[in-house]
Design a protein around this motif. Structure first.
Motif, mmCIF file in Angstrom:
data_model
loop_
_atom_site.group_PDB
_atom_site.id
_atom_site.type_symbol
_atom_site.label_atom_id
_atom_site.label_comp_id
_atom_site.label_asym_id
_atom_site.label_seq_id
_atom_site.Cartn_x
_atom_site.Cartn_y
_atom_site.Cartn_z
ATOM 1 N N ALA A 140 0.944 -1.142 0.083
ATOM 2 C CA ALA A 140 -0.029 -0.222 0.021
ATOM 3 C C ALA A 140 0.700 1.240 0.101
ATOM 4 C CB ALA A 140 -0.878 -0.123 1.190
ATOM 5 N N VAL A 141 1.767 1.195 0.764
ATOM 6 C CA VAL A 141 2.844 2.549 0.909
ATOM 7 C C VAL A 141 3.494 2.567 -0.416
ATOM 8 C CG1 VAL A 141 4.613 3.560 2.268
ATOM 9 C CG2 VAL A 141 2.621 2.324 3.499
ATOM 10 N N ASN A 142 3.845 1.579 -1.011
ATOM 11 C CA ASN A 142 4.639 1.631 -2.117
ATOM 12 C C ASN A 142 3.643 2.290 -3.439
ATOM 13 O OD1 ASN A 142 7.129 0.523 -1.628
ATOM 14 N ND2 ASN A 142 6.338 -1.846 -2.028
ATOM 15 N N GLN A 143 2.587 1.947 -3.351
ATOM 16 C CA GLN A 143 1.421 2.435 -4.289
ATOM 17 C C GLN A 143 1.292 4.043 -4.090
ATOM 18 O OE1 GLN A 143 -1.955 0.440 -5.553
ATOM 19 N NE2 GLN A 143 -1.342 -1.198 -4.273
ATOM 20 N N LEU A 144 1.320 4.283 -2.776
ATOM 21 C CA LEU A 144 1.174 5.772 -2.445
ATOM 22 C C LEU A 144 2.465 6.535 -2.871
ATOM 23 C CD1 LEU A 144 -0.725 5.374 1.160
ATOM 24 C CD2 LEU A 144 -1.680 6.048 -1.197
ATOM 25 N N LYS A 145 3.541 6.131 -2.615
ATOM 26 C CA LYS A 145 4.834 6.721 -3.010
ATOM 27 C C LYS A 145 4.930 7.154 -4.342
ATOM 28 C CE LYS A 145 7.394 5.862 1.163
ATOM 29 N NZ LYS A 145 8.575 5.214 1.850
ATOM 30 N N LYS A 146 4.546 5.994 -5.251
ATOM 31 C CA LYS A 146 4.328 6.068 -6.528
ATOM 32 C C LYS A 146 3.506 7.307 -7.026
ATOM 33 C CE LYS A 146 6.048 1.564 -7.938
ATOM 34 N NZ LYS A 146 5.308 0.159 -8.047
ATOM 35 N N LEU A 147 2.313 7.666 -6.070
ATOM 36 C CA LEU A 147 1.478 8.392 -6.576
ATOM 37 C C LEU A 147 1.813 9.752 -6.166
ATOM 38 C CD1 LEU A 147 -1.822 6.507 -5.592
ATOM 39 C CD2 LEU A 147 -1.344 7.502 -7.935
ATOM 40 N N GLY A 148 3.106 9.796 -5.470
ATOM 41 C CA GLY A 148 3.695 11.072 -4.972
ATOM 42 C C GLY A 148 3.527 11.529 -3.636
ATOM 43 N N TYR A 149 2.969 10.611 -2.689
ATOM 44 C CA TYR A 149 2.615 10.963 -1.425
ATOM 45 C C TYR A 149 4.231 10.869 -0.534
ATOM 46 C CZ TYR A 149 -2.398 10.683 -1.982
ATOM 47 O OH TYR A 149 -3.500 11.082 -2.382
ATOM 48 N N LYS A 150 4.452 12.095 0.122
ATOM 49 C CA LYS A 150 5.642 12.183 0.678
ATOM 50 C C LYS A 150 5.380 11.926 2.280
ATOM 51 C CE LYS A 150 8.504 14.551 -2.655
ATOM 52 N NZ LYS A 150 7.714 13.734 -3.705
ATOM 53 N N ARG A 151 4.375 12.408 2.692
ATOM 54 C CA ARG A 151 3.891 12.416 4.043
ATOM 55 C C ARG A 151 2.675 11.259 4.144
ATOM 56 N NH1 ARG A 151 1.415 17.297 5.443
ATOM 57 N NH2 ARG A 151 2.012 17.050 7.698
ATOM 58 N N ILE A 152 3.198 10.215 5.010
ATOM 59 C CA ILE A 152 2.468 9.094 5.066
ATOM 60 C C ILE A 152 2.295 8.578 6.580
ATOM 61 C CG2 ILE A 152 1.957 6.544 4.091
ATOM 62 C CD1 ILE A 152 3.411 7.304 1.743
ATOM 63 N N LYS A 153 1.210 8.082 6.980
ATOM 64 C CA LYS A 153 1.285 7.492 8.230
ATOM 65 C C LYS A 153 0.454 5.869 8.183
ATOM 66 C CE LYS A 153 1.014 11.673 11.086
ATOM 67 N NZ LYS A 153 2.163 11.899 11.797
ATOM 68 N N PHE A 154 0.843 5.072 8.957
ATOM 69 C CA PHE A 154 0.167 3.887 9.135
ATOM 70 C C PHE A 154 -0.534 3.499 10.129
ATOM 71 C CE2 PHE A 154 -0.084 -0.857 9.655
ATOM 72 C CZ PHE A 154 -1.032 -0.994 8.460
ATOM 73 N N LEU A 155 -1.874 3.224 10.048
ATOM 74 C CA LEU A 155 -2.640 3.252 11.603
ATOM 75 C C LEU A 155 -3.186 1.676 11.640
ATOM 76 C CD1 LEU A 155 -2.332 6.241 11.707
ATOM 77 C CD2 LEU A 155 -4.679 6.152 12.486
ATOM 78 N N CYS A 156 -3.111 1.076 12.551
ATOM 79 C CA CYS A 156 -3.426 -0.660 12.758
ATOM 80 C C CYS A 156 -3.944 -0.517 14.101
ATOM 81 C CB CYS A 156 -2.551 -1.476 12.238
ATOM 82 S SG CYS A 156 -0.969 -1.710 13.266
ATOM 83 N N LEU A 157 -4.942 -1.677 14.584
ATOM 84 C CA LEU A 157 -5.239 -2.185 15.665
ATOM 85 C C LEU A 157 -4.338 -3.149 16.297
ATOM 86 C CD1 LEU A 157 -9.058 -2.727 14.897
ATOM 87 C CD2 LEU A 157 -7.818 -0.548 15.624
ATOM 88 N N ILE A 158 -3.744 -4.312 15.529
ATOM 89 C CA ILE A 158 -3.036 -5.071 16.246
ATOM 90 C C ILE A 158 -1.776 -5.403 15.129
ATOM 91 C CG2 ILE A 158 -2.597 -7.705 16.943
ATOM 92 C CD1 ILE A 158 -5.051 -6.537 18.438
ATOM 93 N N SER A 159 -0.508 -5.371 15.600
ATOM 94 C CA SER A 159 0.792 -5.710 14.746
ATOM 95 C C SER A 159 1.461 -6.936 15.325
ATOM 96 C CB SER A 159 1.408 -4.498 14.682
ATOM 97 O OG SER A 159 1.641 -3.828 16.092
ATOM 98 N N ALA A 160 2.269 -7.407 14.462
ATOM 99 C CA ALA A 160 3.125 -8.568 14.718
ATOM 100 C C ALA A 160 4.623 -7.923 14.623
ATOM 101 C CB ALA A 160 2.836 -9.794 13.795
ATOM 102 N N PRO A 161 5.529 -8.413 15.541
ATOM 103 C CA PRO A 161 7.057 -7.914 15.264
ATOM 104 C C PRO A 161 7.441 -8.082 13.878
ATOM 105 C CG PRO A 161 6.629 -9.335 17.385
ATOM 106 C CD PRO A 161 5.442 -9.459 16.460
#
Ligand code: PRP
Ligand code: URA
Length: 206
Positions: A140-161
């Motif tokens: 998802a972030v790769n796609q956003l960077k290709k679209l020109g986004y430079k300021r990105i945050k990722f929010l999730c409920l549960i994450s694994a190491p």
């Protein structure tokens, strides 16, 4: 950089979310409540500008949000966090990325993308309840960077190491905000202890 909220109001809700007896209606409500807490913390550095305010007593200054934001839920489970984000950021745009994990390999298979190209310094906030292997979030972030986004945050409920490690390796510039950092992935690439399949639990498709 990743931050786990680790707050009693959040932890209480995460425990209810994990419980396999929690039905979809309550699961959706909890997911949105936790998302509000996540957004509150993750948006501490939002840009604002000073404005003049006249109170019934006197003149003073206040702050007005000075950001253009694009919310990016990853289908389908990311939809379970969207209402809360739009409640807080009602003028945000919404772009959508569809992604499905291959059940054997856990590789993400992108099947839909409708995200506007970045305009100026617009901030993109990716929302997805689960960061497991990290494949979907990184794609998802790769796609956003290709679209020109430079300021990105990722929010999730549960994450694994494992997912955090991959994401931080691929996208060190994108902060991760998570309600809980769990222990590990099992042999089926599910988060342990986790909450099961987030999409199924949100949409009642178990
Ligand atoms: C889930 C979840 C993430 C992904 C996380 O989606 O919502 O998008 O898995 O796993 P990863 O970090 O290993 O990529 P899933 O592919 O199950 O699709 P769904 O949302 O349609 O249920
Ligand atoms: N996706 C989910 O919905 N749950 C997991 O535990 C891992 C990926």
């Amino acid at each position: 950089m990743h931050t786990a909220l680790n707050h009693p109001l959040v932890n209480h809700r995460v425990a209810l979310l994990r419980n396999r007896e929690t039905p979809p209606k309550i699961f959706r409500e909890l997911a949105n409540e936790i998302t509000e807490f996540l957004a509150y913390e993750a948006l501490k550095d939002m840009r604002t500008r000073q404005i003049e305010v006249v109170t019934p007593i006197t003149e003073t200054t206040g702050e007005k949000i000075d950001e253009r934001i694009v919310l990016v839920p990853i289908l389908r489970a990311g939809m379970g966090m969207l209402d809360a984000m739009l409640k807080i950021l009602p003028y945000a745009k919404v772009g959508v990325l569809g992604m499905q994990r291959n059940e054997e390999t856990a590789e993400p298979i992108p099947y839909y993308a409708k995200v506007p190209p970045a305009k100026g310094e617009e901030m993109a906030i990716v929302i997805d309840p689960m960061l497991a292997t990290g494949g979907s979030a990184c794609d998802a972030v790769n796609q956003l960077k290709k679209l020109g986004y430079k300021r990105i945050k990722f929010l999730c409920l549960i994450s694994a190491p494992e997912g955090i490690a991959k994401f931080e390796q691929d996208h060190a510039d994108v902060p991760i905000w998570t309600a809980a950092k769990d222990d590990h992935l099992n042999s089926h690439h599910y988060i342990v202890p986790g909450l099961g399949d987030a999409g199924d639990r949100i949409f009642g498709t178990i």
